[in-house]
Write a protein that holds these residues in place. Structure first.
Motif, PDB file in Angstrom:
ATOM      1  N   GLN A 167     -11.190   1.952  -5.261  1.00  0.00           N
ATOM      2  CA  GLN A 167     -11.374   0.686  -5.990  1.00  0.00           C
ATOM      3  C   GLN A 167     -10.056  -0.073  -6.113  1.00  0.00           C
ATOM      4  O   GLN A 167     -10.040  -1.316  -6.050  1.00  0.00           O
ATOM      5  CB  GLN A 167     -11.962   0.968  -7.378  1.00  0.00           C
ATOM      6  CG  GLN A 167     -13.410   1.441  -7.348  1.00  0.00           C
ATOM      7  CD  GLN A 167     -14.314   0.492  -6.581  1.00  0.00           C
ATOM      8  OE1 GLN A 167     -14.319  -0.731  -6.827  1.00  0.00           O
ATOM      9  NE2 GLN A 167     -15.079   1.030  -5.638  1.00  0.00           N
ATOM     10  N   ILE A 168      -8.950   0.642  -6.283  1.00  0.00           N
ATOM     11  CA  ILE A 168      -7.640  -0.014  -6.314  1.00  0.00           C
ATOM     12  C   ILE A 168      -7.373  -0.706  -4.980  1.00  0.00           C
ATOM     13  O   ILE A 168      -6.936  -1.859  -4.927  1.00  0.00           O
ATOM     14  CB  ILE A 168      -6.529   1.011  -6.624  1.00  0.00           C
ATOM     15  CG1 ILE A 168      -6.681   1.546  -8.047  1.00  0.00           C
ATOM     16  CG2 ILE A 168      -5.149   0.376  -6.448  1.00  0.00           C
ATOM     17  CD1 ILE A 168      -5.716   2.685  -8.391  1.00  0.00           C
ATOM     18  N   LYS A 171      -9.519  -3.764  -4.381  1.00  0.00           N
ATOM     19  CA  LYS A 171      -9.142  -4.884  -5.241  1.00  0.00           C
ATOM     20  C   LYS A 171      -7.920  -5.622  -4.723  1.00  0.00           C
ATOM     21  O   LYS A 171      -7.852  -6.848  -4.769  1.00  0.00           O
ATOM     22  CB  LYS A 171      -8.881  -4.380  -6.666  1.00  0.00           C
ATOM     23  CG  LYS A 171      -8.576  -5.491  -7.659  1.00  0.00           C
ATOM     24  CD  LYS A 171      -8.406  -4.932  -9.068  1.00  0.00           C
ATOM     25  CE  LYS A 171      -8.100  -6.041 -10.070  1.00  0.00           C
ATOM     26  NZ  LYS A 171      -7.921  -5.516 -11.452  1.00  0.00           N
ATOM     27  N   PHE A 172      -6.912  -4.871  -4.190  1.00  0.00           N
ATOM     28  CA  PHE A 172      -5.675  -5.569  -3.830  1.00  0.00           C
ATOM     29  C   PHE A 172      -5.599  -5.981  -2.358  1.00  0.00           C
ATOM     30  O   PHE A 172      -4.901  -6.933  -2.025  1.00  0.00           O
ATOM     31  CB  PHE A 172      -4.445  -4.748  -4.244  1.00  0.00           C
ATOM     32  CG  PHE A 172      -3.948  -3.756  -3.228  1.00  0.00           C
ATOM     33  CD1 PHE A 172      -3.093  -4.148  -2.222  1.00  0.00           C
ATOM     34  CD2 PHE A 172      -4.304  -2.420  -3.303  1.00  0.00           C
ATOM     35  CE1 PHE A 172      -2.605  -3.238  -1.300  1.00  0.00           C
ATOM     36  CE2 PHE A 172      -3.823  -1.505  -2.389  1.00  0.00           C
ATOM     37  CZ  PHE A 172      -2.978  -1.913  -1.377  1.00  0.00           C
ATOM     38  N   THR A 175      -6.193  -9.668  -1.480  1.00  0.00           N
ATOM     39  CA  THR A 175      -5.134 -10.610  -1.871  1.00  0.00           C
ATOM     40  C   THR A 175      -4.148 -10.835  -0.736  1.00  0.00           C
ATOM     41  O   THR A 175      -3.360 -11.776  -0.785  1.00  0.00           O
ATOM     42  CB  THR A 175      -4.378 -10.093  -3.110  1.00  0.00           C
ATOM     43  OG1 THR A 175      -3.675  -8.879  -2.784  1.00  0.00           O
ATOM     44  CG2 THR A 175      -5.335  -9.819  -4.255  1.00  0.00           C
ATOM     45  N   TYR A 190       0.676  -0.735  -5.217  1.00  0.00           N
ATOM     46  CA  TYR A 190      -0.426   0.198  -4.982  1.00  0.00           C
ATOM     47  C   TYR A 190      -0.088   1.594  -5.498  1.00  0.00           C
ATOM     48  O   TYR A 190      -0.844   2.193  -6.281  1.00  0.00           O
ATOM     49  CB  TYR A 190      -0.730   0.218  -3.484  1.00  0.00           C
ATOM     50  CG  TYR A 190      -1.687   1.305  -3.028  1.00  0.00           C
ATOM     51  CD1 TYR A 190      -2.893   1.536  -3.688  1.00  0.00           C
ATOM     52  CD2 TYR A 190      -1.390   2.089  -1.907  1.00  0.00           C
ATOM     53  CE1 TYR A 190      -3.776   2.520  -3.250  1.00  0.00           C
ATOM     54  CE2 TYR A 190      -2.264   3.065  -1.457  1.00  0.00           C
ATOM     55  CZ  TYR A 190      -3.449   3.287  -2.134  1.00  0.00           C
ATOM     56  OH  TYR A 190      -4.308   4.270  -1.686  1.00  0.00           O
ATOM     57  N   ASP A 205      -4.701  -1.076 -18.636  1.00  0.00           N
ATOM     58  CA  ASP A 205      -4.729  -2.522 -18.445  1.00  0.00           C
ATOM     59  C   ASP A 205      -3.880  -3.265 -19.469  1.00  0.00           C
ATOM     60  O   ASP A 205      -3.157  -4.195 -19.134  1.00  0.00           O
ATOM     61  CB  ASP A 205      -6.180  -3.023 -18.512  1.00  0.00           C
ATOM     62  CG  ASP A 205      -7.011  -2.484 -17.349  1.00  0.00           C
ATOM     63  OD1 ASP A 205      -6.436  -2.327 -16.250  1.00  0.00           O
ATOM     64  OD2 ASP A 205      -8.208  -2.213 -17.547  1.00  0.00           O
TER      65      ASP A 205
END
Length: 488
Positions: A167-168, A171-172, A175, A190, A205
């Motif tokens: 998921q990390i 998500k990045f 971008t 990362y 978070d």
């Protein structure tokens, strides 16, 4: 009122006294500066007049630190190895050091006579990471911590983290799309997120930005000269270290006050008790959390940067890795699921590419040990307290073990390397416990990157920079585009 004055006679007499005082002071300075040398000579006599290893100690205090961190490490080590042999002395970060560069000698230091060489770092690094961290200890405390840390990073423990790491990545990576990014800086983001995940069991978070800011300040001073004066990187790093410690202590206290210990390394450390049912202190836990983040962050980010560089330069290899990953992607899509631990065990070519990257990049050129007593070693005398540095990079670039060592060739790992010749994560009781997590990060990232994107290095610069780990020049700026856009 009384006036004081000096006649010519009294002035001469005072001048004579001043000269005498300076002479006595100079004699005392020379005497006390020679005491360690004389003591070392006496200890030489006690050790059958064995010589110190050959080599140069460089400049006073600075030693050869600047050369080590600014030159190509292959040249730094190989030049001295050719001149002095497999065992030679130098001075790094204010510490007298002996460097060893043969598999047999390294095994002696790390395994067979490891009790004579305790793990250590320069005191400045101990202060930054924290004196209670596992890296700086041996004996019962180290054994206890090692079991706890290993429990957090064993395959059985991290296999459940694949989904969270994926998921990390998901998500990045978007971008980067259709833009230019600095690979090293992106990989640091990362690996930092994964390090926090492994340390705390979930992303932080609310506190993440503050922790990142403090960590960056700490990181900048980590390899600076330990000059604790206002405005120096070292002073700023120590301030950041204090604030980071306070932040982690608040998180620890919050977790202690909860009915559940939670996940990650923090949960394991909080729940640990010794034979007397004593818990680890907050400072012990905080130091080891910071230590794990250090160990899991920069080195893995640097390896990932090299992975993208090598795959970019070798298109045929990139396409072969992509085909392997496409096969796994097809089975995942058919089963309508995410990537799993078992999937990462079915990536033999990708695994060999990672192994060869670990060898050629050799991010950890050496590790620090310290002689706990006067030691006779390979025909030389190593005084107690001297640092001993096994040179992993020199072995990884030895043609006797890896023919054509400058060539990037993953096929060499189709056959297991000889014992004690492939040491990207160290060896012995102090080997890196997070090696499986580091490789898992690489597998997950490469799966999604190779199947969905292509990248091109931008800028005319080529070469290597040292910050302090060796990375492609400029951190490897790349332009990233969706893979479908490149398909013909």
């Amino acid at each position: 009122m009384h006036y004081f004055f000096f006649s010519p006679l009294s002035a001469s007499f005072l001048f004579f006294l001043l000269l005498l005082l300076l002479l006595l002071l100079g004699t005392a300075v020379v005497f006390f500066s020679l005491l360690p040398f004389r003591f070392l000579q006496w200890r030489h006599h006690q050790h059958k007049r064995l010589p110190l290893p050959p080599g140069s100690m460089g400049w006073p205090y600075i030693g050869e630190t600047l050369k080590l961190y600014t030159e190509n490490p292959n040249s730094f080590f190989s030049n001295r190895q050719k001149r002095h042999g497999d065992v030679f002395k130098t001075s790094i970060l204010g510490c007298p050091c002996v460097m060893v560069s043969s598999p047999e000698a390294i095994k002696v230091v790390l395994v067979t006579r490891a009790h004579l060489f305790k793990p250590t770092y320069p005191s400045s690094k101990e202060r930054m990471i924290g004196p209670e961290a596992i890296f700086f200890h041996e004996g019962p405390y180290h054994s206890r911590l090692k079991k706890l840390v290993q429990a957090s990073f064993l395959p059985s423990a991290i296999r459940g983290s694949v989904s969270a790491i994926e998921q990390i990545v998901l998500k990045f990576l978007p971008t980067w799309n259709n833009g230019v990014v600095n690979t090293l800086q992106e990989m640091k983001k990362y690996t930092f997120d994964v390090a926090i995940l492994s340390a705390f069991g979930h992303k932080l978070d609310l506190e993440m930005e503050g922790i990142k800011h403090l960590y960056r300040s700490l990181e900048k001073g980590y390899n600076s000269m330990p000059i604790n004066l206002p405005g120096t990187p070292f002073r700023r790093a120590m301030k950041a270290r204090k604030l980071l410690n306070e932040t982690f202590r608040r998180l620890i206290a919050k977790r202690r006050g909860s009915s559940k210990q939670g996940g990650g390394l923090l949960g394991i450390l909080l729940g640990a008790k010794d034979q007397h049912l004593n818990h680890l202190s907050d400072s012990q836990i905080a130091d080891n959390i910071i230590g794990v983040i250090f160990a899991a962050h920069d080195t893995t980010a640097s390896v990932l940067t090299w992975l993208l560089k090598y795959l970019h330069d070798k298109r045929d290899l990139l396409e072969a890795v992509t085909r392997e990953q496409e096969g796994i992607k097809a089975s995942i899509s058919e089963a309508n699921r995410g990537l799993t631990w078992d999937d990462t065990r079915r990536m033999p070519l990708t695994s060999r590419v990672i192994q060869e990257t670990l060898r050629t990049a050799s991010i950890l050129s050496f590790t620090f040990r310290e002689a706990v007593e006067d030691v006779e070693f390979e025909g030389y005398y190593i005084p107690k307290g001297w640092k001993v540095l096994p040179l992993f990079r020199s072995i990884h670039y030895c043609a006797d073990f890896f023919p054509q060592p400058e060539k990037f060739d993953p096929s060499r790992f189709e056959v297991p390397p000889k014992p004690n010749t492939f040491l990207p994560f160290g060896n012995g009781v102090h080997a890196c416990p997070g090696s499986e997590l580091a490789k898992l990060e690489m597998f997950v990232l490469l799966h999604h990157l190779t199947t969905s994107y292509r990248w091109k290095v931008v800028g005319g610069e080529d070469g290597i920079q040292y910050v302090p780990f060796p990375v492609p020049q400029g951190g490897l700026p790349i332009e990233v585009t969706p893979r479908k856009a490149n398909a013909e």
